[in-house]
Scaffold this active site. Sequence first.
Site, PDB file in Angstrom:
ATOM      1  N   CYS A  47      -0.349   3.583  -6.592  1.00  0.00           N
ATOM      2  CA  CYS A  47      -1.354   3.046  -5.680  1.00  0.00           C
ATOM      3  C   CYS A  47      -1.550   1.614  -6.149  1.00  0.00           C
ATOM      4  O   CYS A  47      -1.695   1.367  -7.356  1.00  0.00           O
ATOM      5  CB  CYS A  47      -2.655   3.826  -5.781  1.00  0.00           C
ATOM      6  SG  CYS A  47      -4.023   3.011  -4.917  1.00  0.00           S
ATOM      7  N   CYS A  68       0.872  -1.170   0.000  1.00  0.00           N
ATOM      8  CA  CYS A  68       0.000   0.000   0.000  1.00  0.00           C
ATOM      9  C   CYS A  68       0.910   1.220   0.000  1.00  0.00           C
ATOM     10  O   CYS A  68       1.721   1.390   0.922  1.00  0.00           O
ATOM     11  CB  CYS A  68      -0.855  -0.033   1.265  1.00  0.00           C
ATOM     12  SG  CYS A  68      -1.874   1.433   1.479  1.00  0.00           S
TER      13      CYS A  68
HETATM   14  N1  DGL Z   1      -3.843   0.577  -2.281  1.00  0.00           N
HETATM   15  C1  DGL Z   1      -3.442   1.677  -1.508  1.00  0.00           C
HETATM   16  C2  DGL Z   1      -2.232   2.385  -1.999  1.00  0.00           C
HETATM   17  O1  DGL Z   1      -1.409   1.778  -2.631  1.00  0.00           O
HETATM   18  C3  DGL Z   1      -4.417   2.519  -0.779  1.00  0.00           C
HETATM   19  C4  DGL Z   1      -5.621   3.031  -1.474  1.00  0.00           C
HETATM   20  C5  DGL Z   1      -6.532   3.707  -0.474  1.00  0.00           C
HETATM   21  O2  DGL Z   1      -7.040   3.010   0.401  1.00  0.00           O
HETATM   22  O3  DGL Z   1      -6.674   4.927  -0.578  1.00  0.00           O
HETATM   23  O4  DGL Z   1      -2.050   3.549  -1.732  1.00  0.00           O
END
Ligand code: DGL
Length: 292
Positions: A197, A86
């Site tokens: 993301c 993440c």
């Molecule tokens: N998948 C996540 C990232 O890489 C987070 C997305 C979110 O929950 O805003 O930032």
Amino acid sequence: MARPMIPAAYDGPTHDGPIGILDSGVGGLSVLRALRRELPHETYLYIADQAHLPYGPRPLEEIRLFASGITRFLLDHGAKIIVVACNAASAAGLHYLRETFPGVPFVGMEPAVKPAALATRSGVVGVLTTAATANGSLYASVKDRFAAGVTVHTVVCPELVLAVERGEITLEALRPLFDRAVAPILAEGVDQIVLACTHFPFAMEALSEYAGPGVSLIDPSPAIARQTHKVLEERALLRGEGEVAPPRLATTGDPDRFAALTTLLLTERMDIRPLLWDGDTLIAGNLRAGEA
Ligand code: DGL
């Protein structure tokens, strides 16, 4: 937040423990997919914190608290390394996690500005991300270090996280969103778009069709998988060959919805266990210590 975070029963990483993975939702599955390709003999334990999704718009301290609670849970279940799959949680908490859980190996996400800056011919690159990543010091330092002489357009796009969570990943579904978020940077001449993301690689096919053949999309998950391999090798923590159990996944959200999404996103239906937050501690619905 001063209480000791390493679980009392945790003796340190051992080679037969699972690789622990965390994300706010299904995004980290793009990293799990890359990890399974790179490290097919490992076992995996994946936690999605869908009760708190999206992480992107939240304050960094709050994301840090969630990431710490999940890390503690993963260590309780024997994880030998934590992959923070993440960008938002990495931006908010990677340093903090390393300080809070000394001796535990962590691998985190970093916006892939470096390969984009090296590959660009137009001198203009785009970074598609969320607010937590865009506002974090990690992103500022990556741009300082690697993007000298290159124009970087940062697009904060929380709607794309939510669209992927709804399973909307076709160009037909995403076109209005791309018209708002991506068309302006295409007009600026970007020829590289960094997916900063972990949800976004699932929209890659649609985005690639939308942006056209002159624009390269950069998904960092294979590099993260290689980095995880390297860290495990250096620490003599690779599992070696042999039978492997399927990845085990759990969510603080709705397990049935998550299971349906694994079919769409990974073309493999997975069993999802329920988890609950009790303050800043994660409680297993039916995932017992030692099962890992
Ligand atoms: N998948 C996540 C990232 O890489 C987070 C997305 C979110 O929950 O805003 O930032």
